[in-house]
Design a protein around this motif. Structure first.
Motif: not given
Length: 357
Positions: A26-53
């Motif tokens: 279960a932990d591996a599935i959850a980790a893979a889902r999060r890595f997959k979500a991070l495997a896109d530059p737009v999503r990484v950018r969104l996270l950076s903007i939200i955290a820095a806002h």
């Protein structure tokens, strides 16, 4: 004579473990889902903007101002980040605020900080290690803010592009940008609104430019313009503006401002207006500016002192209304009803009566 070579025992491994425990399925599935979500530059950018806002949160309009992708694309990526539990969302009135999920702060801080600025390799082993941060939660926004995406000037430039297109043929982009920067500075001062600053600055600038355009061409005004002024623009003037907008049916243009704007709308004002079916989802406290005063045909003051200068050619009303700040909800309802009576009379005074056909 040397004895036989010793071998590591089960209790004394030759190398220290790199992970506390092996992941479950279960932990591996959850980790893979999060890595997959991070495997896109737009999503990484969104996270950076939200955290820095400001405040570690942002709404879609803030994100649209920072990125060059369409709003539907942003919404898609935000959904992916929420589904992977990297973001949380909270609705406030008509805005949805996005936050980096608290339980992911440590991991995201380590991962994004490492990739943004990897530590130097050890010359002897080739491995890379970074000294552990004693407070990764506190440094999350700092490390992400250092990414080139969280750039306020760039965001303001993009907003200026939109406003310049909206006011094409009326104001140059240079004028638009000057008013936008001035509005942003006014709103970020300690006494004024802080949340959704870029979005609010865009709305405020558009309001100021519209008023300025009217002062240059009075014939462009189809209906009278009413300005309500109180001290904090969080209570009385917002009540009056909302009620006049609701009752006038488009027969007037309504503005409000404060001589010393508050940080946010008074929640009690939102409550008592909602009770009678009046919505003020997009309202925000804003300072009194010259172009809005110059554009107004009718100015109604409510306890703002001498902040609003008396100008020729304008009609003035001064309503003696109690301040709802820190008042009980019952008293705020009384203030609402009193203002509503004034509004009904004001509509009679300033709008023409339609002749029967």
């Amino acid at each position: 004579m040397n004895g036989p070579e010793s071998t590591p025992s089960e209790h004394q491994p030759c190398c220290p473990p790199q992970l506390r425990n092996a992941l479950t399925d279960a932990d591996a599935i959850a980790a893979a889902r999060r890595f997959k979500a991070l495997a896109d530059p737009v999503r990484v950018r969104l996270l950076s903007i939200i955290a820095a806002h400001g405040g570690g949160e942002a709404c879609p309009a803030d994100l649209a101002a920072a990125l060059t992708v369409s709003q539907p694309t942003i919404s898609h990526h935000l959904k992916m980040l929420r589904d992977s539990e990297l973001l949380t969302a909270e609705r406030h009135a008509s805005f949805v605020h996005y936050h980096v999920a608290p339980h992911t702060l440590n991991a995201l801080s380590a991962v994004l900080d490492w990739f943004a600025d990897p530590p130097p390799a050890d010359p002897t082993t080739g491995s890379r290690h970074r000294t552990a941060d004693p407070a990764p939660e506190a440094t999350m926004a700092r490390s992400l803010a250092d990414l080139p995406l969280a750039n306020t000037d760039r965001m303001l430039d993009r907003i200026a592009d939109r406003l310049a297109l909206r006011f094409h043929g009326v104001f140059s982009r240079t004028t638009v940008l000057r008013y936008l920067h001035e509005s942003y500075e006014l709103l970020q001062q300690p006494a004024t609104v802080r949340t959704h600053l870029l979005t609010v600055a865009e709305h405020f600038t558009a309001e100021r430019l519209t008023a300025l355009a009217h002062t240059r061409d009075a014939a462009a005004k189809a209906v009278p313009d009413v300005l309500f002024v109180c001290t904090h623009n969080a209570g009385r003037s917002q009540l009056a503006a909302a009620l006049l907008t609701h009752h006038s049916g488009g027969r007037v243009t309504v503005h409000s401002a404060g001589s010393d704007p508050a940080a946010a709308m008074d929640p009690a004002i939102l409550t008592v207006l909602a009770e009678i079916g009046v919505s003020v989802d997009t309202a925000f406290p804003k300072p009194l500016t010259d172009e809005v005063v110059q554009d107004a045909d009718i100015i109604v003051t409510m306890g703002c002192g001498d902040a609003c200068a008396i100008l020729p050619g304008k009609r003035y009303y001064d309503w003696d209304i109690a301040d709802p700040d820190d008042a009980s909800l019952d008293l705020v309802r009384t203030i609402r009803d009193e203002i509503n009576q004034h509004i009904q009379q004001l509509i009679t005074d300033i709008t023409p009566v339609k002749e029967p056909a």
